[in-house]
Design a protein around this motif. Structure first.
Motif, PDB file in Angstrom:
ATOM      1  N   LEU A   1      47.295  47.127  13.168  1.00 28.49           N
ATOM      2  CA  LEU A   1      46.740  47.679  14.202  1.00 28.49           C
ATOM      3  C   LEU A   1      45.300  47.626  14.357  1.00 28.49           C
ATOM      4  N   TYR A   2      44.722  47.590  13.482  1.00 26.56           N
ATOM      5  CA  TYR A   2      42.989  47.422  13.481  1.00 26.56           C
ATOM      6  C   TYR A   2      42.787  45.954  14.097  1.00 26.56           C
ATOM      7  N   GLN A   3      42.076  45.907  15.087  1.00 25.51           N
ATOM      8  CA  GLN A   3      42.079  44.688  16.090  1.00 25.51           C
ATOM      9  C   GLN A   3      40.541  44.470  16.084  1.00 25.51           C
ATOM     10  N   ALA A   4      39.535  44.508  15.177  1.00 21.38           N
ATOM     11  CA  ALA A   4      38.099  44.156  15.027  1.00 21.38           C
ATOM     12  C   ALA A   4      38.022  42.723  15.320  1.00 21.38           C
ATOM     13  N   GLY A   5      37.182  42.058  15.864  1.00 22.43           N
ATOM     14  CA  GLY A   5      36.720  40.775  16.204  1.00 22.43           C
ATOM     15  C   GLY A   5      36.894  40.080  14.658  1.00 22.43           C
ATOM     16  N   TRP A   6      36.053  40.677  13.677  1.00 23.44           N
ATOM     17  CA  TRP A   6      35.867  39.976  12.600  1.00 23.44           C
ATOM     18  C   TRP A   6      37.223  39.791  11.743  1.00 23.44           C
ATOM     19  N   ILE A   7      38.194  40.952  11.836  1.00 19.50           N
ATOM     20  CA  ILE A   7      39.422  40.643  11.079  1.00 19.50           C
ATOM     21  C   ILE A   7      40.394  39.703  11.807  1.00 19.50           C
ATOM     22  N   ASN A   8      40.236  39.840  13.095  1.00 17.55           N
ATOM     23  CA  ASN A   8      41.074  38.939  13.924  1.00 17.55           C
ATOM     24  C   ASN A   8      40.947  37.649  13.886  1.00 17.55           C
ATOM     25  N   GLU A   9      39.454  37.128  13.566  1.00 14.55           N
ATOM     26  CA  GLU A   9      39.104  35.829  13.448  1.00 14.55           C
ATOM     27  C   GLU A   9      39.771  35.428  11.877  1.00 14.55           C
ATOM     28  N   ILE A  10      39.743  36.046  11.088  1.00 17.36           N
ATOM     29  CA  ILE A  10      40.346  35.905   9.614  1.00 17.36           C
ATOM     30  C   ILE A  10      41.780  35.519   9.773  1.00 17.36           C
ATOM     31  N   ARG A  11      42.399  36.547  10.654  1.00 19.40           N
ATOM     32  CA  ARG A  11      43.901  36.293  11.085  1.00 19.40           C
ATOM     33  C   ARG A  11      44.128  35.258  11.607  1.00 19.40           C
TER      34      ARG A  11
END
Length: 129
Positions: free
Chosen positions: A78-88
């Motif tokens: 549910l957490y959609q910050a840019g940095w974690i979305n790049e990892i995902r």
């Protein structure tokens, strides 16, 4: 090394291989399998990782820790910050962290833990390893 730990490690590798196979060969399976089997296998794998680490803890504690971990991973989607979305968006990130939250994934994780607890309990109660 403890024999159970070796056995659990082998099961982890087999589970990962099965999960990757199912993901690669999605066209071979019905949609229901593609939707839920990955999360169930993930939960299965997490349980055996927890079991390797906490080898002497009881089955209920190991299963609760594994389920809590799986739920945390699912809810973290549910957490959609840019940095974690790049990892995902990387292959390891997608496989470890997932990519999108679905309520049904929580059920799939629960069913995966339930299945692995039944398998683990039946196997070890029969073989006294």
């Amino acid at each position: 090394m403890h024999f159970k730990r070796v056995l659990y490690s082998v099961v982890i590798v087999i589970t990962i291989a099965t999960g990757l196979f199912v993901r690669i060969k999605q066209a071979w399976f019905p949609n229901i399998v593609n939707l839920y089997l990955g999360d169930m296998l993930y939960a299965f794998m997490v349980y055996y990782i927890v079991s390797c680490i906490a080898i002497n803890k009881n089955l209920i504690l190991r299963s609760m820790i594994a389920l809590l971990f799986c739920y945390c991973i699912e809810i973290s989607q549910l957490y959609q910050a840019g940095w974690i979305n790049e990892i995902r968006q990387t292959i390891p990130g997608k496989l470890i962290l997932g990519s999108g939250f679905l309520w049904s994934d929580l059920l799939a994780c629960f069913l995966g833990i339930l299945a692995v607890v039944l398998v683990d309990n039946l196997w070890f109660s029969r073989h006294k390893i």
